[in-house]
Design a protein around this motif. Sequence first.
Motif, short mmCIF file in Angstrom:
data_model
loop_
_atom_site.label_atom_id
_atom_site.label_comp_id
_atom_site.label_asym_id
_atom_site.label_seq_id
_atom_site.Cartn_x
_atom_site.Cartn_y
_atom_site.Cartn_z
N ASN A 1 2.34 -48.30 -18.30
CA ASN A 1 1.10 -47.91 -17.60
C ASN A 1 0.21 -47.04 -18.48
OD1 ASN A 1 1.71 -49.29 -15.26
ND2 ASN A 1 2.65 -47.52 -14.27
N LEU A 2 0.80 -46.26 -19.37
CA LEU A 2 0.03 -45.38 -20.25
C LEU A 2 -0.36 -46.05 -21.57
CD1 LEU A 2 2.09 -42.08 -19.79
CD2 LEU A 2 -0.19 -42.59 -18.86
N GLY A 3 0.09 -47.29 -21.76
CA GLY A 3 -0.21 -47.99 -23.00
C GLY A 3 0.62 -47.52 -24.18
N LEU A 4 1.80 -46.95 -23.91
CA LEU A 4 2.69 -46.45 -24.96
C LEU A 4 3.71 -47.52 -25.31
CD1 LEU A 4 3.36 -42.89 -23.53
CD2 LEU A 4 1.57 -43.59 -25.14
N GLU A 5 4.13 -47.53 -26.58
CA GLU A 5 5.08 -48.52 -27.05
C GLU A 5 6.47 -47.92 -27.22
OE1 GLU A 5 5.96 -51.34 -30.94
OE2 GLU A 5 4.20 -50.03 -30.94
N ILE A 6 7.43 -48.46 -26.50
CA ILE A 6 8.84 -48.11 -26.72
C ILE A 6 9.33 -49.06 -27.80
CG2 ILE A 6 11.15 -48.12 -25.73
CD1 ILE A 6 9.87 -47.17 -23.12
N TYR A 7 9.87 -48.50 -28.89
CA TYR A 7 10.17 -49.34 -30.04
C TYR A 7 11.61 -49.30 -30.51
CZ TYR A 7 10.08 -45.18 -33.00
OH TYR A 7 10.36 -43.95 -33.56
N GLY A 8 12.47 -48.62 -29.86
CA GLY A 8 13.86 -48.57 -30.30
C GLY A 8 14.61 -47.53 -29.51
N ILE A 9 15.81 -47.21 -30.00
CA ILE A 9 16.62 -46.19 -29.34
C ILE A 9 17.05 -45.15 -30.36
CG2 ILE A 9 17.45 -47.72 -27.51
CD1 ILE A 9 20.10 -47.90 -29.10
N GLU A 10 17.37 -43.97 -29.85
CA GLU A 10 17.84 -42.87 -30.69
C GLU A 10 19.28 -43.14 -31.09
OE1 GLU A 10 17.97 -40.34 -33.08
OE2 GLU A 10 16.14 -39.95 -31.92
N THR A 11 19.54 -43.09 -32.39
CA THR A 11 20.88 -43.41 -32.89
C THR A 11 21.58 -42.24 -33.57
OG1 THR A 11 19.96 -44.23 -34.97
CG2 THR A 11 20.31 -45.86 -33.21
N ARG A 12 20.90 -41.10 -33.72
CA ARG A 12 21.54 -39.98 -34.41
C ARG A 12 22.70 -39.42 -33.58
NH1 ARG A 12 16.70 -36.12 -35.43
NH2 ARG A 12 16.03 -37.13 -33.51
N ALA A 13 23.86 -39.37 -34.20
CA ALA A 13 25.07 -38.93 -33.51
C ALA A 13 25.18 -37.42 -33.41
CB ALA A 13 26.30 -39.49 -34.21
N ASN A 14 24.30 -36.68 -34.12
CA ASN A 14 24.40 -35.22 -34.09
C ASN A 14 23.58 -34.60 -32.95
OD1 ASN A 14 21.96 -35.93 -35.32
ND2 ASN A 14 21.89 -34.04 -36.52
N LEU A 15 22.98 -35.41 -32.12
CA LEU A 15 22.19 -34.91 -30.98
C LEU A 15 23.08 -34.76 -29.75
CD1 LEU A 15 19.00 -37.11 -31.33
CD2 LEU A 15 19.33 -34.76 -32.11
N ARG A 16 22.54 -34.05 -28.77
CA ARG A 16 23.25 -33.95 -27.49
C ARG A 16 23.58 -35.36 -26.98
NH1 ARG A 16 22.13 -29.20 -24.20
NH2 ARG A 16 20.90 -27.73 -25.41
N PRO A 17 24.72 -35.52 -26.35
CA PRO A 17 25.09 -36.85 -25.84
C PRO A 17 24.02 -37.47 -24.92
CG PRO A 17 26.99 -35.42 -25.79
CD PRO A 17 25.81 -34.55 -26.16
N CYS A 18 23.33 -36.65 -24.14
CA CYS A 18 22.33 -37.21 -23.22
C CYS A 18 21.12 -37.79 -23.96
CB CYS A 18 21.88 -36.18 -22.19
SG CYS A 18 20.98 -34.76 -22.87
N LEU A 19 20.93 -37.43 -25.24
CA LEU A 19 19.81 -37.96 -26.02
C LEU A 19 20.18 -39.23 -26.79
CD1 LEU A 19 18.40 -34.62 -27.48
CD2 LEU A 19 17.65 -35.87 -25.44
N GLN A 20 21.44 -39.40 -27.06
CA GLN A 20 21.90 -40.56 -27.82
C GLN A 20 21.70 -41.82 -26.99
OE1 GLN A 20 25.90 -39.75 -29.17
NE2 GLN A 20 25.30 -37.70 -29.83
N GLY A 21 21.09 -42.82 -27.61
CA GLY A 21 20.85 -44.09 -26.92
C GLY A 21 19.58 -44.11 -26.08
N GLN A 22 18.84 -43.01 -26.08
CA GLN A 22 17.59 -42.97 -25.30
C GLN A 22 16.48 -43.69 -26.07
OE1 GLN A 22 17.06 -41.91 -22.20
NE2 GLN A 22 19.24 -41.41 -22.05
#
Length: 82
Positions: free
Chosen positions: A27-48
């Motif tokens: 709706n905002l015209g933003l592009e989702i282009y992939g997922i977060e893959t860094r393993a050193n982030l909080r678990p809730c951020l991984q795969g977002q």
Amino acid sequence: MGYQIVQQIEGASASIITDDLHGTAANLGLEIYGIETRANLRPCLQGQPKIRGYVGPCYGGEVDGVPVIRYEDAATYREMGA
């Protein structure tokens, strides 16, 4: 999981809270282009999802025990001094 998108509009920060990141991004015209893959982030951020031109996913705290995943446009990120 909740999502928060923060962006500068006419020099002021505007924040959108949503449970449907893909629909809101479309709706905002933003592009989702992939997922977060860094393993050193909080678990809730991984795969977002990642949003082109935005910083994030970032941890935005919790609401009723549920993590909020935050995305900021570059102007907001600079304003916050990060």
